[in-house]
Design a protein around this motif. Structure first.
Motif, PDB file in Angstrom:
ATOM      1  N   ASP A 159       0.856  -1.196   0.000  1.00 48.72           N
ATOM      2  CA  ASP A 159       0.000   0.000   0.000  1.00 48.72           C
ATOM      3  C   ASP A 159       0.884   1.235   0.000  1.00 48.72           C
ATOM      4  OD1 ASP A 159      -2.490  -1.149  -0.012  1.00 48.72           O
ATOM      5  OD2 ASP A 159      -2.496  -1.445   2.178  1.00 48.72           O
ATOM      6  N   ILE A 160       0.502   2.223  -0.793  1.00 43.97           N
ATOM      7  CA  ILE A 160       1.301   3.449  -0.840  1.00 43.97           C
ATOM      8  C   ILE A 160       0.429   4.622  -0.418  1.00 43.97           C
ATOM      9  CG2 ILE A 160       2.595   5.021  -2.338  1.00 43.97           C
ATOM     10  CD1 ILE A 160       3.435   2.660  -4.014  1.00 43.97           C
ATOM     11  N   THR A 161       0.950   5.399   0.522  1.00 46.65           N
ATOM     12  CA  THR A 161       0.223   6.556   1.028  1.00 46.65           C
ATOM     13  C   THR A 161       0.584   7.787   0.210  1.00 46.65           C
ATOM     14  OG1 THR A 161       0.504   5.624   3.230  1.00 46.65           O
ATOM     15  CG2 THR A 161      -0.211   7.936   3.111  1.00 46.65           C
ATOM     16  N   VAL A 162      -0.412   8.557  -0.199  1.00 54.85           N
ATOM     17  CA  VAL A 162      -0.142   9.845  -0.828  1.00 54.85           C
ATOM     18  C   VAL A 162      -0.679  10.940   0.101  1.00 54.85           C
ATOM     19  CG1 VAL A 162      -0.605  11.357  -2.803  1.00 54.85           C
ATOM     20  CG2 VAL A 162      -0.222   8.920  -3.170  1.00 54.85           C
ATOM     21  N   PRO A 163       0.169  11.861   0.537  1.00 50.75           N
ATOM     22  CA  PRO A 163      -0.304  12.932   1.418  1.00 50.75           C
ATOM     23  C   PRO A 163      -1.317  13.830   0.706  1.00 50.75           C
ATOM     24  CG  PRO A 163       2.103  12.923   1.238  1.00 50.75           C
ATOM     25  CD  PRO A 163       1.587  11.981   0.202  1.00 50.75           C
ATOM     26  N   GLY A 164      -2.061  14.569   1.472  1.00 54.46           N
ATOM     27  CA  GLY A 164      -3.090  15.451   0.911  1.00 54.46           C
ATOM     28  C   GLY A 164      -2.535  16.436  -0.099  1.00 54.46           C
ATOM     29  N   GLU A 165      -1.407  17.028   0.219  1.00 55.63           N
ATOM     30  CA  GLU A 165      -0.775  17.965  -0.719  1.00 55.63           C
ATOM     31  C   GLU A 165       0.651  17.470  -1.003  1.00 55.63           C
ATOM     32  OE1 GLU A 165      -1.685  22.450  -0.354  1.00 55.63           O
ATOM     33  OE2 GLU A 165      -1.639  21.715   1.718  1.00 55.63           O
ATOM     34  N   PRO A 166       0.786  16.482  -1.866  1.00 48.75           N
ATOM     35  CA  PRO A 166       2.108  15.847  -2.040  1.00 48.75           C
ATOM     36  C   PRO A 166       3.175  16.808  -2.554  1.00 48.75           C
ATOM     37  CG  PRO A 166       0.590  15.156  -3.783  1.00 48.75           C
ATOM     38  CD  PRO A 166      -0.224  15.899  -2.766  1.00 48.75           C
TER      39      PRO A 166
END
Lengths: 424, 262
Positions: free
Chosen positions: B225-232
C-alpha cells in the motif's frame, strides 16, 4: 614569452584558433576552481605557475629535448612502465584527457556512448590542440578497456601508436604474458631511441621514479591529519601535474610542499574545519583538468582526503624493488609492480575492494564517493561489488556517474548535499 | 517561532509557513525568474528563519538569507513529520525522481536518484501528455481508462515520444498509450526502489504523486500500500520549514520539531 609560445605552437601544427578557445576556457576555470580557495599552502604557488603556462614551459623543454635528438613518449595510463622510457633517455608524458572541450571533436568520429576520457584524449589529437601529443614521437596505449583498445587503432591513422597488452586476470599465465609485454616494450623504446637500456640506466630510472612515488605517498600521508592541511583539489592537481612534469623536479616540488604541509599538521592548521565530512573518492581516473567532482564536494563543505584512483593511490602506492642487479631481474620486478595496480580491467579484482576499505579506515573517512565516468563499464559494474563490500564494512557510499560536461552539476549537487547531510 | 520552508523546484515553487503546525502553504509555477517569484511569494510575510530546498536552492538562499537543505533531506523530514512510521519515500518531481529509505528515527539511510535525463519524471509525463493532446492533470485518468495494453520500450523522453508517435500512427487508442507510458515509468521507479530496499510505510510525494494511475501501478508492482499525502507537492517545503540549519547531534541532522519539544 606569449609570442614565443605562439610560434612554437604553430611549428607544432597546433590549430591556434581552437587552442586559444581552450586556454580562454581553462584559465578562468582554474581561477574559479583553484585560486578562490582559502588558506592554500604557499607551496601550491609553483603548481599554479605550471598551470598558468600549461602549454608553454614544459612543452618547450620537451621540444628542446627532441631537437637535441631525444624522444618523447606519450601515455594515457599508469600501466605503461615509465622507468623504461626514462632509462632510454626518453621522456614520458602523461597526456591530458580531462576536458569537455575536445569531446565534440572526437564525436565527429567516435560513437557518442564512449567514455569522456577516451573522447577527450582522441579529440585532442584530432583537433590538433594538445602541444604535448604534437611533440611526442610515439603514443603508447594499452588494453585496459575495449573503448581505448579500438580508439588506439583509429588514432594510429593520425600518430605513431604502440599498444601494450594488459592481461585481464592475475594468474601466473597472465603475469607471464605481462612480463613478455614489458620485455617487448623495452625493445620498442630501445629501437625508438637508439639507446640501449642497461641495468645501470634502469636502476637509476627506477630510483628516480620511486622517489616521486615516495614524495606522493608522503603528501597523501599528510592528508590523514584532521583538520586536513591541504584541499583535495590541490592534492589532485599535484598528482595530475606529476604525470607530465620532469620526474626529478616533481619530486623536489612535492617534497617542498610536504615540508610546509608538515608544519601545518604539527600546528593543527587545516583548510577545512575539523568537522568537515572526510571523503575518499574511488573509481575512474581524473585526468587534468577534470576537477569537477572535487569542486562540487569541497564547495558543499566536504574535504576530499584521498583518491583511490589511477590519478591517486594506484599511481604511486607500489614501489619497484631497487635491489635487483641484472636487467632481467629488474624487468621482472617492474612487471610484478605494475601487475599490482588494482584496475577494474582485472577479473576478479578483490584487491581493489580491500584497498577501498583499508584506505577508508586509514584516512578516517566519513564516506566514500564512487566516481564513475559514464560508459566506463568496468568501473560501473565493479561499483556493485564496491557497494556490497562497503555496506558490509558499514561505510556510507555515494555512487556518482558523470562525464566532463556541466549539464548535470545541479543534480550532482543535490546528491552530494544529501549525502553530506546523511553522514555529518 | 515562525519558519518558512521554500522548495524551488524546476516546475513549481512551494512555500510552507510553519509554527507549531502548518500556517499556510502556497504553490506557484517556477517560470523563468524563480528568484523574483520567491521574493514576491515571501513579500509581506514575517518569519524568523528560512530554509530553502529544491533545484534552485543555491540560487535563491544566498539572496533571501536562507539556509539550504537538499530535496532528499527536506522530503525525508516532511514525510517523517506527516507519517512517523514512514520507511520509504518515493518522490517524483519535475525533473528528478528519488527513492529515499528512512531509518527508524526518520533519518535518511540511503537514497537513489535518476540520472541527468528526464526519464521517469514529471517532465517526461508533461511531454507525453502534450503529444497525446491532454493536460498533465488528465493523463493519469486517461491511462486508467485503458481497455487494452501496448508496450513502450524506451524511457528516454525523446525516443519514447517517437514510439508514441508510431503507436498513434498504428491506430492505438490514446488511453492504451498513456497506460504504457505510466508502466514504463513505474518499472523504472520500481528498479530504483529495489536497489534501495522497500520498507513500509511507503509514502509517494512530489507533484507527480497526484497522478492516480502511477500511484496504482507502483502499489501493484511493489505489492505494498502506498500513502499519498493530501498535498504531495508541498512535502519538500514542509520539510524545509521543519529543518533548522543542519545541526550536529552525534551524526544526525536534527529537525527543529524535535529540538523545540513539539
Amino acid at each position: 614569452m606569449t609570442t614565443d609560445n605562439r610560434q612554437m605552437w604553430t611549428d607544432l601544427g597546433i590549430d591556434l584558433e581552437r587552442h586559444d578557445e581552450l586556454l580562454n576556457a581553462l584559465l578562468p576555470l582554474y581561477q574559479e576552481t583553484y585560486l578562490s580557495q582559502q588558506n592554500r599552502p604557499e607551496g601550491m604557488g609553483s603548481f599554479d605557475f605550471v598551470v598558468g603556462d600549461i602549454h608553454g614551459i614544459r612543452v618547450r623543454e620537451l621540444r628542446q629535448h627532441a631537437m637535441e635528438g631525444g624522444k618523447v613518449v606519450a601515455t594515457y595510463c599508469v600501466f605503461v612502465p615509465e622507468e623504461l622510457v626514462w632509462a632510454a633517455d626518453a621522456i614520458p608524458v602523461g597526456l591530458c584527457a580531462g576536458t569537455q572541450f575536445s569531446v565534440p571533436i572526437a564525436e565527429e568520429v567516435l560513437p557518442r556512448n564512449t567514455c569522456a576520457l577516451i573522447k577527450s584524449s582522441f579529440g585532442f589529437k584530432l583537433g590538433r590542440i594538445c602541444p604535448y601529443v604534437q611533440t611526442s614521437h610515439l603514443i603508447v596505449g594499452e588494453t585496459t578497456c575495449d573503448g581505448k583498445k579500438k580508439m588506439f587503432e583509429i588514432l594510429a591513422d593520425h600518430h605513431p601508436v604502440y599498444v601494450m597488452e594488459v592481461p585481464n586476470k592475475k594468474t601466473q599465465s597472465s603475469r607471464d604474458l605481462w612480463l613478455g609485454e614489458v620485455e617487448a616494450f623495452k625493445e620498442v623504446i630501445e629501437r625508438l631511441t637508439g639507446n640501449e637500456i642497461t641495468a645501470d640506466k634502469l636502476s637509476q630510472a627506477t630510483r628516480k621514479v620511486n622517489d616521486r612515488r615516495r614524495a606522493l605517498k608522503r603528501l597523501y600521508g599528510l592528508r590523514k591529519a584532521n583538520p586536513v592541511p591541504i584541499s583535495g583539489k590541490d592534492a589532485l592537481l599535484v598528482t595530475q601535474i606529476s604525470f607530465y612534469d620532469d620526474v626529478n623536479r616533481a619530486t623536489q616540488q612535492i617534497n617542498t610542499l610536504c615540508d610546509e604541509v608538515e608544519t601545518r599538521v604539527a600546528a593543527g592548521e587545516g583548510v577545512f574545519p575539523t568537522n568537515a565530512p572526510r571523503i575518499l573518492i574511488s573509481g575512474s581516473p581524473m585526468a587534468i583538468p577534470n576537477w569537477k567532482l572535487h569542486h562540487i564536494l569541497e564547495t558543499a563543505g566536504a574535504a576530499v582526503v584521498c583518491e583511490e584512483s589511477c590519478v591517486g593511490t594506484r599511481f604511486f602506492s607500489e614501489l619497484v624493488p631497487e635491489d635487483s642487479s641484472t636487467a632481467e631481474e629488474q624487468l621482472k620486478a617492474i612487471a610484478e609492480r605494475y601487475m599490482n595496480i588494482h584496475c577494474a580491467c582485472f577479473t576478479p579484482n578483490d584487491e581493489r575492494l580491500e584497498d577501498i576499505v583499508s584506505l577508508a579506515r586509514e584516512y578516517q573517512v566519513d564516506g566514500v564517493v564512487h566516481y564513475n565516468l559514464q560508459f566506463c563499464h568496468t568501473y560501473a559494474n565493479e561499483a556493485v561489488l564496491v557497494e556490497k563490500t562497503l555496506d558490509k564494512a558499514g561505510i556510507p557510499l555515494l555512487r556518482i556517474e558523470t562525464d566532463y560536461s556541466d549539464e548535470d552539476v545541479g543534480q550532482l549537487r543535490t546528491r552530494v548535499d544529501a549525502f553530506l547531510e546523511m553522514i555529518r | 517561532m515562525i519558519c518558512a520552508g521554500l522548495d524551488v523546484g524546476s516546475r513549481t515553487i512551494a512555500l510552507v509557513m510553519y509554527d507549531d503546525g502548518v500556517l499556510d502553504s502556497v504553490v506557484i509555477d517556477t517560470g523563468v525568474e524563480p528568484l523574483q517569484r520567491c521574493q514576491q511569494l515571501l513579500a509581506g510575510r514575517s518569519y524568523e528563519r528560512l530554509v530553502v530546498t529544491g533545484y534552485g536552492r543555491h540560487l535563491v538562499a544566498p539572496v533571501l538569507k536562507g539556509e539550504v537543505v537538499s530535496e532528499i533531506g527536506a522530503y525525508a523530514a516532511g514525510t517523517n513529520y506527516l507519517y512517523p512510521d514512514c520507511g520509504t519515500v518515493i518522490d517524483i518531481g519535475g525533473q528528478d525522481s528519488k527513492i529515499i529509505s528512512l531509518d527508524d528515527g526518520g533519518m535518511v539511510r540511503k537514497f537513489e536518484m535518476n540520472d541527468r535525463c528526464a526519464a521517469g519524471t514529471g517532465k517526461f509525463l508533461e511531454v507525453m501528455a502534450s503529444t497525446l493532446e491532454v493536460s498533465i492533470g488528465e493523463l493519469g485518468e486517461l491511462a486508467l481508462g485503458a481497455s487494452n495494453v501496448v508496450q513502450i520500450n524506451s524511457l528516454c523522453t525523446v525516443f519514447a515520444e517517437s514510439e508514441v508517435v508510431s503507436l498513434i500512427a498504428r491506430g492505438e487508442e490514446s488511453s492504451a498509450i498513456a497506460l504504457a507510458l505510466h508502466q514504463a515509468i513505474a518499472t523504472r521507479i520500481v528498479g530504483m526502489a529495489k536497489r534501495v530496499g522497500v520498507k513500509p510505510r511507503v509514502v509517494f510525494a512530489g507533484g507527480v504523486a497526484q497522478n492516480r494511475c502511477l500511484h496504482r501501478l507502483l502499489s501493484d508492482k511493489l505489492d505494498v500500500d502506498i500513502t499519498v499525502p493530501g498535498e504531495p507537492q508541498v512535502v519538500g517545503a514542509l520539510g524545509a520549514a521543519l529543518l533548522t540549519k543542519p545541526m550536529r547531534r552525534g551524526k544526525r541532522i536534527v529537525p527543529i520539531v524535535h529540538l523545540g519539544g513539539m
